[in-house]
Design an enzyme around this catalytic site. Structure first.
Site, PDB file in Angstrom:
ATOM      1  N   SER A 431     -64.637 -26.733 -28.868  1.00  0.00           N
ATOM      2  CA  SER A 431     -65.367 -27.115 -30.074  1.00  0.00           C
ATOM      3  C   SER A 431     -64.706 -28.288 -30.780  1.00  0.00           C
ATOM      4  CB  SER A 431     -65.522 -25.916 -31.011  1.00  0.00           C
ATOM      5  OG  SER A 431     -64.345 -25.180 -31.085  1.00  0.00           O
ATOM      6  N   HIS A 452     -71.120 -27.817 -25.255  1.00  0.00           N
ATOM      7  CA  HIS A 452     -70.709 -27.088 -26.453  1.00  0.00           C
ATOM      8  C   HIS A 452     -71.814 -26.127 -26.884  1.00  0.00           C
ATOM      9  CE1 HIS A 452     -69.381 -27.235 -30.940  1.00  0.00           C
ATOM     10  NE2 HIS A 452     -68.923 -26.170 -30.322  1.00  0.00           N
ATOM     11  N   GLU A 464     -74.753 -28.895 -27.213  1.00  0.00           N
ATOM     12  CA  GLU A 464     -74.406 -30.320 -27.212  1.00  0.00           C
ATOM     13  C   GLU A 464     -73.801 -30.643 -25.845  1.00  0.00           C
ATOM     14  OE1 GLU A 464     -73.003 -31.455 -31.692  1.00  0.00           O
ATOM     15  OE2 GLU A 464     -71.591 -30.244 -30.572  1.00  0.00           O
ATOM     16  N   ASN A 502     -70.428 -30.338 -35.755  1.00  0.00           N
ATOM     17  CA  ASN A 502     -69.274 -30.107 -36.622  1.00  0.00           C
ATOM     18  C   ASN A 502     -68.929 -31.328 -37.458  1.00  0.00           C
ATOM     19  OD1 ASN A 502     -69.120 -27.503 -35.793  1.00  0.00           O
ATOM     20  ND2 ASN A 502     -67.547 -27.864 -34.238  1.00  0.00           N
TER      21      ASN A 502
END
Ligand code: NAI
Length: 708
Positions: A431, A452, A464, A502
């Protein structure tokens, strides 16, 4: 010669009416199809030879996917919308009043306007086949079923069952549709037509199906005015809590159903039409429709531009690390991707636990009726595990999900390379760690990619796919295709710190902790953002993510972007004391039997009492603009390939409110000049982290926008 969508053949007094819209893979009802159908129905009505009709599709695996969405999107005014919906109602009315029985022989998707049409038929037979799905998804697009769906469905299956389907925009598999009474009979696809003809003949001879009336509960709740009133008031209450004033469609649907039951079919249809016309030209529907288009387009997007190499099919998958994420990825890959999965960990106990987790996720799928009992055994058989490399020679794709530690991951990648065939793709589910840093120790960096996933893997719809500068295009298209085979929406993202989700989430979460330190109560922050449309507020979200995980991510982003991403001091102290969020029962909140409450001790850790009252606007502006500004920057750096991908990633991965369209559609609706002005004001008040991104300033100067 004009291509027609309908073919009629009459034999033995039964007309076979086949719908097959030319040049399309699915049938949709456009204005031209509608006119053709109306004219054919008029002929059938007056043709004295015809005693009954069988309505069937000429498409391989589709009945009617719905009304033509392009015509819907082209609507500019309320009056145009009213015209369109009244035309649709008139068509369904023709089916309803044909004066001869109609049997709908349904194989494949029968959705929206398609289901509304068959509700006006006399009898519905569906195939017992996974492709056969029936439902009214309109509220998901911000509108309501308005070709009689809000009238005929409750009359057919009872009020409560109908509301359940309409208000959730639910789609039912064939078996569920039978159980609910939406269809009368299920058959094997091979005999669909034969059975439909047989039923049509019986109906022509005067037979009428007897339908269940739902027993005593049905009597009391569905058909008794007092009971109905109770059902409506409960439904309204439940919906109001869920939509928090943002989605007008479900309440409009309740009203259309209620109006029809109180004042009759015609009044109900008028009510449906009026609501549809209003909703269909509103912003909420427009944004939801754009999201629908974008996700549909993403399903066809190979993930690379220009020459598109062929994707390498994945038949054998290996997952390294049988922990929380690895086991969940394995479970979904087997259940949805239908691939052989080998799960590897360092100890047998970890492997056994991982397999058990994967099995449990399959059981949960069974409980949710996503799969059948027979599927469950087949899917379980796809899963195996061990501590050695057996099975790795066959593997087409390896997904690594070991500890979040660069050296551990590098070691795994180096070891894997020697065990797999030369064209095997190796993906990391990291991550936070740059994929390029992992890839640099391998002999085949062109075959390394990030995949991801988000937690919980079986529920979160996004993946992702992260590319380094060296990732080969065939590897990209293969990873994208496999993500999709696992049922996920996949966006391609550049290998930059935080990737996409993120990266834009971090400044939003950090700003919420900043406000916490300024004395704004946790409940205020969470409730305000939930009211804005996020599924949970920012502080509760950190507890869900896990404070240890959030902290690691924040550190990476702080290293990369400096003070703009300064994490809150106290979180480190919280994790050291075992406060990890929901998973440890305690984070910002304390979790107990289905309930959570803010832990007052948090304010000691934060070093500030929750003593400051702020207007809602202060919270929403600071938090959303922190995210919007970062989204603009990241798109400018090419982190996502387009505003479309960025919006979908934000809606599916961050929980950005769908009815607001995603960060870029939201920025467009505000206007770039206004957005820059707001950011400048925020920067003056709260600090330079709010300085508008250069690309946003440039856009404002030329009065530009993200979408044409
Ligand atoms: P976890 O601690 O639950 O699982 C890691 C597993 O890897 C453990 O079972 C461990 O025994 C195993 N392992 C460690 N070294 C190994 C090796 N050399 N060979 C084989 N197995 C090994 O961790 P979790 O949460 O599943 O995270 C795994 C990865 O997924 C991390 O990179 C994390 O950043 C990422 N991730 C985590 C998310 C989350 O919400 N927890 C979300 C998205 C990604």
């Amino acid at each position: 010669m004009k291509m027609t969508a309908l073919a009629t053949k009459i034999s033995d007094g039964i007309a076979r009416l086949e719908l097959n819209v030319p040049g399309e893979t699915v049938n949709t009802i456009s204005s031209s199809v509608r006119r053709e159908l109306e004219s054919v129905l008029d002929d059938l009505k007056t043709d004295s030879v015809v005693r009954a009709v069988v309505l069937i599709s000429g498409k391989q695996d589709n009945f009617i996917a719905g009304a033509d969405i392009d015509e819907f999107v082209a609507l500019k005014t309320r009056d145009q919308a009213l015209g369109l919906v009244q035309d649709g109602q008139a068509l369904v009315e023709r089916l309803d009043t044909l004066g001869k029985p109609i049997v709908a022989a349904i194989h494949g998707a029968c959705l929206g306007g398609g289901l509304e049409a068959v509700l006006a038929c006399t009898y519905r037979i569906a195939t017992e086949h996974p492709k056969t799905q029936l439902g009214l998804p309109e509220v998901r697009l911000g509108i309501i079923p308005a070709a009689g769906g809000c009238q005929r469905l409750p009359r057919l299956i009872g009020l409560r069952a109908a509301l359940d389907i309409i208000l959730a925009g639910r789609t039912l598999g064939a078996k569920q549709a039978l159980r609910r009474g939406v269809v009368d009979e299920l058959v094997h696809p091979a005999i669909l037509e034969a059975v439909a003809f047989k039923v049509a003949r019986r109906l022509a001879d005067g037979w009428r199906p007897k339908r269940r009336k739902g027993g005593l509960a049905g009597q009391l709740m569905d058909r008794n005015p007092l009971g109905q009133r109770l059902v409506f008031s409960r439904a309204r209450k439940k919906i109001r809590m869920k939509i928090r004033g943002h989605y007008p469609a479900p309440l409009a649907a309740i009203e259309a159903v209620q109006h029809g039951l109180s004042y009759g079919l015609t009044a109900g249809l008028d009510c449906e039409a009026a609501h549809f016309a209003e909703l269909s030209v509103g912003d909420v529907s427009r944004n939801l429709v754009q999201i629908f288009f974008a996700t549909t387009a993403l399903k066809k997007d190979p993930g690379v531009s220009g020459d598109v190499p062929t994707a390498k099919p994945v038949e054998n998958l290996a997952v390294i690390g049988a922990g929380f994420m690895g086991s969940a990825i394995a479970g979904v890959a087997a259940a949805k991707g239908e691939v052989d999965v080998r799960l590897r960990d360092t100890g047998l106990e970890a492997v056994a636990r991982g397999l058990e987790n994967a099995h449990n996720s399959i059981k949960a799928r069974l409980a949710r009726k996503r799969i059948a009992v027979l599927d469950q055994h087949r899917i379980r058989d796809l899963l195996s595990g061990g501590t050695d490399w057996s099975g790795f020679r066959r593997t087409d794709l390896v997904i690594e999900a070991v500890f979040e530690d660069l050296e551990v991951k590098r070691k795994v990648f180096r070891a894997v390379e020697d065990e797999v065939k030369p064209d095997c793709i190796i993906a990391s589910n990291t991550s936070t760690i740059p994929i390029g840093r992992i890839a640099e120790v391998t002999k085949r960096p062109q075959q390394v990619v990030g995949m991801h996933f988000f937690s919980p893997v079986d529920k979160m719809p996004l993946v992702e796919v992260i590319l380094t500068d060296r990732t080969a295009p065939w590897v990209t298209v293969s990873a994208v295709a496999f993500g999709r085979a696992m049922g996920k929406t996949t966006i391609v993202v550049r290998d930059r710190p935080g990737f996409w989700v993120n990266r834009i989430l971090a400044p939003y979460l950090i700003e919420s902790t900043q406000m916490l330190r300024e004395g704004v109560p946790i409940e205020k922050l969470d409730e305000t953002m939930a009211a804005f449309g996020f599924p949970v507020g920012p502080i509760a979200l950190m507890d869900e993510i896990g404070l240890d995980v959030a902290l690691k991510g924040a550190a990476v982003l702080h290293d990369a972007f400096g003070d703009r991403m300064m994490p809150m001091d106290g979180i480190g102290a919280m994790t050291e004391r075992g406060r990890l969020g929901r998973k440890s029962g305690r984070g910002f909140y304390i979790y107990g039997r289905g309930k959570k409450k803010v832990d007052p001790a948090i304010y000691d850790i934060v070093g500030r009492a929750p003593d400051r009252a702020v207007p809602d606007d202060d919270v929403t502006l600071r938090l959303t603009y922190a995210m919007l500004n970062e989204a603009a920057r990241a798109l400018d750096e090419g982190v996502v390939r387009s505003a479309r991908d960025g919006d979908i990633g934000a809606v599916l991965g961050v929980g950005f409110p769908g009815f607001r369209g995603g960060p870029f559609r939201y920025l467009d609706s505000v206007g770039s000049a206004k957005a820059v002005e707001t950011l400048e004001e925020l920067a003056l008040k709260y600090g330079s982290r709010f300085q508008p991104a250069t690309c946003l300033r440039n856009m404002a100067e030329r009065n530009g926008q993200y979408y044409e």
